[in-house]
Design an enzyme around this catalytic site. Structure first.
Site, mmCIF file in Angstrom:
data_model
loop_
_atom_site.group_PDB
_atom_site.id
_atom_site.type_symbol
_atom_site.label_atom_id
_atom_site.label_comp_id
_atom_site.label_asym_id
_atom_site.label_seq_id
_atom_site.Cartn_x
_atom_site.Cartn_y
_atom_site.Cartn_z
ATOM 1 N N GLY A 263 0.698 -1.226 -0.062
ATOM 2 C CA GLY A 263 0.002 -0.009 -0.102
ATOM 3 C C GLY A 263 0.697 1.146 -0.064
ATOM 4 O O GLY A 263 0.406 2.374 -0.065
ATOM 5 N N ALA A 264 2.104 1.273 0.025
ATOM 6 C CA ALA A 264 2.894 2.363 0.208
ATOM 7 C C ALA A 264 2.896 3.018 -0.999
ATOM 8 O O ALA A 264 2.695 4.357 -1.114
ATOM 9 C CB ALA A 264 4.377 1.904 0.468
ATOM 10 N N GLY A 265 3.016 2.512 -2.296
ATOM 11 C CA GLY A 265 2.660 3.245 -3.523
ATOM 12 C C GLY A 265 1.448 3.646 -3.783
ATOM 13 O O GLY A 265 1.199 4.931 -4.163
ATOM 14 N N ASP A 266 0.471 3.244 -3.070
ATOM 15 C CA ASP A 266 -1.057 3.688 -3.188
ATOM 16 C C ASP A 266 -1.092 4.878 -2.450
ATOM 17 O O ASP A 266 -1.713 5.770 -2.727
ATOM 18 C CB ASP A 266 -2.174 2.535 -2.919
ATOM 19 C CG ASP A 266 -2.095 1.266 -3.657
ATOM 20 O OD1 ASP A 266 -1.503 1.524 -4.951
ATOM 21 O OD2 ASP A 266 -2.041 0.345 -2.996
#
Length: 327
Positions: A263-266
């Site tokens: 979820g870091a990129g999101d």
């Protein structure tokens, strides 16, 4: 920006929402896992929640199974303030599942249950065009391009959003195991490349799409197209590089204790979109863009410090604490 600094333009996120089943203990293979926890996810859904967590406005457009899990996921979107009028339910197909394990090195291994799952069966006729037309930013990935009828729905949604004046945001989010072959993945991901205004790729995706093992400016600029306003290459713990028509540069990452990169990129994308939805001139002003990207990097970093994507998505004040040197 509204009077209170909260973004008011709607960010519509299109694509899949699913449940990741994650081992109860970390650093094991799927076969070794003694049990699994449900972790709601799907990149476009994560982005929609990242936006509302930061005080922005978002909607999700996609299809879920008319089953316990599908209704649970729709409930999570609503609890998080994401507009749900763009969600359809399929009576015949299940909500997608993925078994995901975090290896000892923090990287992920996937096993998907999509044969076919509800998200793949969204048809162009089922799209809520009112929601799509009200988007100031329309964001999507590439998983929705893999099979029909969802692919046609995706192409139509992009077209309708573009006609209505939305900024198109694309994060290919490569999941190779879902594609028939690497060649097909590359071809389809590139098939909508020149429609996007903003594109974010990871270092790994950059290598995959260019066929080069160099993560440098030349390699990144080989992905440039004339209508692009911003190209971003995320570099994990090394921050991110940005490219526009007139300038390019890099932003440092924040050093945090990483537990789970899911979820870091999101989170990064949601933060960026929330900050530009009401003022796209930021994309032409390097100083302001760098500030926004620092904020987006802070959001991405915070997301890696907790397990799971959605519970780890930060609020504005958490991001500002990290930005201003707190922990």
């Amino acid at each position: 920006m509204g009077a209170n600094g909260v973004s008011s333009g709607l960010i519509v996120s299109f694509g899949e929402m699913l449940i990741d089943f994650v081992p109860t203990v970390s650093g094991v293979s799927l076969a070794e896992a003694p049990g699994f926890l449900k972790a709601p996810g799907g990149a476009p859904a994560n982005v929609a929640i990242a936006v509302t967590r930061l005080g922005g406005k978002s909607a999700f457009v996609g299809k879920l199974g008319d089953d316990e899990f599908g209704h649970m996921l729709a409930g999570i979107l609503k609890q998080n303030g994401v507009q749900a009028d763009g969600i359809n339910f399929d009576k015949g197909a299940r909500t997608a599942l993925a078994f995901v394990t975090l290896r000892a090195d923090g990287e992920r291994e996937f096993m998907f249950y999509r044969n076919p799952s509800a998200d793949m069966l969204l048809t162009p006729d089922e799209l809520n065009l009112d929601v799509i037309r009200s988007a100031k930013v329309f964001h999507y990935g590439s998983i929705s391009l893999i099979v029909e009828p969802c692919r046609s729905a995706h192409l139509k949604a992009m077209e309708v959003a573009k006609e209505a004046g939305a900024l198109l945001s694309y994060d290919p989010n490569l999941r190779l195991p879902l594609w028939p072959s690497a060649e097909e993945a590359r071809k389809q991901i590139k098939s909508i490349w020149d429609k996007a205004d903003v594109i974010k790729v990871s270092d790994v995706e950059l290598e995959f799409l260019t066929g080069s093992d160099k993560i440098d400016d030349e390699s990144a600029m080989s992905l440039w197209h004339p209508n692009l306003k911003l190209l971003l290459v995320t570099l994990g713990e090394k921050g991110c590089n940005y490219y526009t028509k007139n300038f390019h540069g890099g932003v440092e990452a924040f050093h945090v204790k990483t537990v789970d990169t899911t979820g870091a990129g999101d989170s990064f994308v949601g933060a960026l979109l929330t900050k530009i939805v009401d003022d796209q001139s930021i994309l032409e002003d390097e100083a302001r863009l760098k500030e926004v990207l620092r904020f987006a990097c802070a959001c991405g970093a915070i997301t890696t410090t907790k397990k799971g994507a959605i519970p780890a998505l930060p609020t504005e004040s958490e991001a500002l604490t990290l930005l201003n040197g707190g922990a």
